[in-house]
Design a protein around this motif. Structure first.
Motif, PDB file in Angstrom:
ATOM      1  N   ARG A 108       0.825  -1.277   0.003  1.00 46.65           N
ATOM      2  CA  ARG A 108       0.061   0.143   0.111  1.00 46.65           C
ATOM      3  C   ARG A 108       0.772   1.345  -0.043  1.00 46.65           C
TER       4      ARG A 108
ATOM      5  N   SER B 234       1.758   7.491   1.130  1.00 51.22           N
ATOM      6  CA  SER B 234       0.938   8.615   0.958  1.00 51.22           C
ATOM      7  C   SER B 234      -0.074   8.839  -0.142  1.00 51.22           C
TER       8      SER B 234
ATOM      9  N   HIS C 126      -3.089   6.137  -0.996  1.00 49.98           N
ATOM     10  CA  HIS C 126      -2.956   5.189  -0.226  1.00 49.98           C
ATOM     11  C   HIS C 126      -3.723   3.653  -1.034  1.00 49.98           C
TER      12      HIS C 126
END
Length: 91
Positions: free
Chosen positions: A52, A55, A58
């Motif tokens: 994932r 920032s 996500h």
């Protein structure tokens, strides 16, 4: 999903799954990603890294484990596609 809950799916360990550990990694282009684990393709049993973006949106991504571990060339230099990041508490 297995056995009534989320968690790692038991399977024989391979080089890929023993090399890639959950945690934070930096992509060679600079982005940071959190590796959640290793998944297997249901037909081929090929291993994929599930990760994932730390920032932005996500986003949840997968990439073949072999590709995750390979080296890339940028500006004439070879470097890993993803590098594990040290956490301050582990130094």
């Amino acid at each position: 999903w297995h056995g009534g809950g989320w968690g790692p799916i038991p399977h024989r360990s391979t080089l890929m799954s023993s090399t890639i550990k959950p945690g934070r990694y930096r992509h060679f282009k600079g982005g940071e990603y959190e590796v959640l684990g290793i998944a297997r393709h249901s037909e081929t049993l090929e291993e994929f890294v599930v990760y994932r973006a730390v920032s932005g949106e996500h986003g949840l991504w997968i990439r073949p484990a072999a590709m995750f571990l390979e080296e890339v060339e940028r500006d004439g230099k070879k470097m890993p596609r993803f590098s594990a990041m040290m956490h301050p508490e582990r130094r």
